[in-house]
Design an enzyme around this catalytic site. Structure first.
Site, short mmCIF file in Angstrom:
data_model
loop_
_atom_site.label_atom_id
_atom_site.label_comp_id
_atom_site.label_asym_id
_atom_site.label_seq_id
_atom_site.Cartn_x
_atom_site.Cartn_y
_atom_site.Cartn_z
CD GLU A 132 -12.76 -4.57 -2.46
OE1 GLU A 132 -13.78 -5.20 -1.83
OE2 GLU A 132 -11.73 -4.90 -2.55
CG ASN A 133 -7.23 -1.99 -6.07
OD1 ASN A 133 -6.65 -2.82 -6.13
ND2 ASN A 133 -7.67 -1.32 -5.36
CG ASP A 135 -2.11 1.12 1.11
OD1 ASP A 135 -2.54 1.39 0.23
OD2 ASP A 135 -2.62 1.30 2.20
N GLY A 136 0.31 2.18 -0.59
CA GLY A 136 1.01 3.53 -0.55
C GLY A 136 1.55 3.98 -1.66
CB SER A 154 -8.56 -5.14 -3.88
OG SER A 154 -9.06 -3.85 -4.31
CG HIS A 159 0.88 2.03 -9.45
ND1 HIS A 159 0.42 1.65 -8.49
CD2 HIS A 159 -0.25 2.82 -9.86
CE1 HIS A 159 -0.84 1.96 -8.08
NE2 HIS A 159 -1.23 2.87 -9.07
NE ARG A 165 -8.36 0.53 5.19
CZ ARG A 165 -8.03 1.95 5.27
NH1 ARG A 165 -7.83 2.33 6.40
NH2 ARG A 165 -7.84 2.56 4.26
CD1 TRP A 211 7.48 6.89 -2.34
CD2 TRP A 211 7.03 7.11 -4.25
NE1 TRP A 211 8.50 7.22 -2.95
CE2 TRP A 211 8.55 7.02 -4.14
CE3 TRP A 211 6.59 7.13 -5.66
CZ2 TRP A 211 9.42 7.36 -5.06
CZ3 TRP A 211 7.24 7.36 -6.55
CH2 TRP A 211 8.90 7.37 -6.39
NE ARG A 244 -6.91 2.05 -6.73
CZ ARG A 244 -5.74 1.88 -6.28
NH1 ARG A 244 -4.68 1.64 -7.40
NH2 ARG A 244 -5.28 1.70 -4.78
CD GLU A 270 1.80 -13.13 15.93
OE1 GLU A 270 1.78 -12.04 16.37
OE2 GLU A 270 1.29 -14.16 16.56
#
EC number: 2.5.1.-
Length: 271
Positions: free
Chosen positions: A63-64, A16-17, A61, A33, A190, A21, A67, A203
């Protein structure tokens, strides 16, 4: 400081990010990307060097798909180019390539490339690289239930057969062990519909570093944090660390898994 005998067997990463960035540097999102692909290359090869058995990367995802169309098109082009360029590296490092998700939604050219790389790397055994593409955890479970209902109607399975082990066989990850460690970059805390079933005892590690800046040092910090944790899987500390329970060198959780197997098998142990 890293214990080579206490590494996770399977690491999953939410990359992510990329967009943020790029925005911080006044660059178009696609620049983030592209830079993110450099992080993918480094973490994949470094994981192979460390001896990690499986690495799952959340690349795209469900959801992507919402976009902007130009960004989706650029992402698909980058994915196809990455697979074409990295096939040689996968073969040289004996990395098997797999995908999970509703990949039939991907463009036909990307789907052909995916199938080609999967086929060519099928016999590689040293590490498995899994890309989650057009993936959603809820959709995965719905698909699993749908397949189970079909087989129930065909009388291939019975309701009496249903348990967690059987259900897991219908998931996209049916042959892949659950992750020991999940890393998410960019500061978000999340799991975003990622491996909802499989992360039950994983973990979780969150870092503020954006994915394009995530490199070996950041990965090692995550592994070091992981090695400082005690994985009990519902047991108590004494059951995990009791000197009367033999421990084998290997990934974290090995002794716990063996203990559970012994308990299920009826083997008596003194605690």
């Amino acid at each position: 400081m890293i214990d080579p005998h206490n590494l996770p067997k399977h690491v999953a990463i939410i990359m992510d990010g990329n967009g943020r960035w790029a925005a911080q540097k006044n660059l178009p999102r696609i620049a983030g990307h592209r830079r993110g692909i450099q992080s993918v290359r480094e973490i994949v090869t470094f994981s192979r060097k460390l001896g990690i058995e499986a690495l799952t990367l959340f690349a795209f995802s469900n959801e992507n798909w919402n976009r902007p169309a130009p960004e989706i098109s650029q992402l698909m082009m980058l994915l196809e180019r990455y697979l074409k360029q990295e096939l040689k590296t996968m073969m040289e490092n004996e990395i098997r390539f797999r995908t999970i998700g509703q990949i039939e939604r991907l463009p036909s050219s990307v789907l052909r490339m995916i199938r080609s790389v999967e086929e060519k790397t099928e016999k590689n055994k040293r590490m498995t690289l899994i890309l989650a593409l057009s993936y959603g955890g809820r959709a995965e479970m719905v698909d699993a239930v749908r397949r189970m209902m079909e087989e129930f109607q065909e009388e291939k399975i019975s309701i009496k057969d249903l348990d967690e082990t059987l259900f897991s066989r219908y998931l996209y990850t049916q042959e892949i062990p659950d992750p020991d460690l999940m890393i998410r970059t960019s500061g978000e805390v999340r799991i975003s519909n990622f491996l909802l079933w499989q992360l039950a005892y994983t973990e979780l590690y969150f870092t503020k570093t954006f994915w394009p800046d995530f490199r070996r040092k950041d990965f090692l910090l995550a592994l070091l944090d992981y090695q400082g944790r005690e994985r009990r899987f519902g047991l108590v500390t004494e059951q995990v660390s009791h000197p009367g329970i033999p421990r084998k060198e290997g990934s974290p959780g090995t002794s716990v898994k063996r203990l559970l197997e012994d308990l299920q098998g009826g083997e008596e142990r003194e605690f």
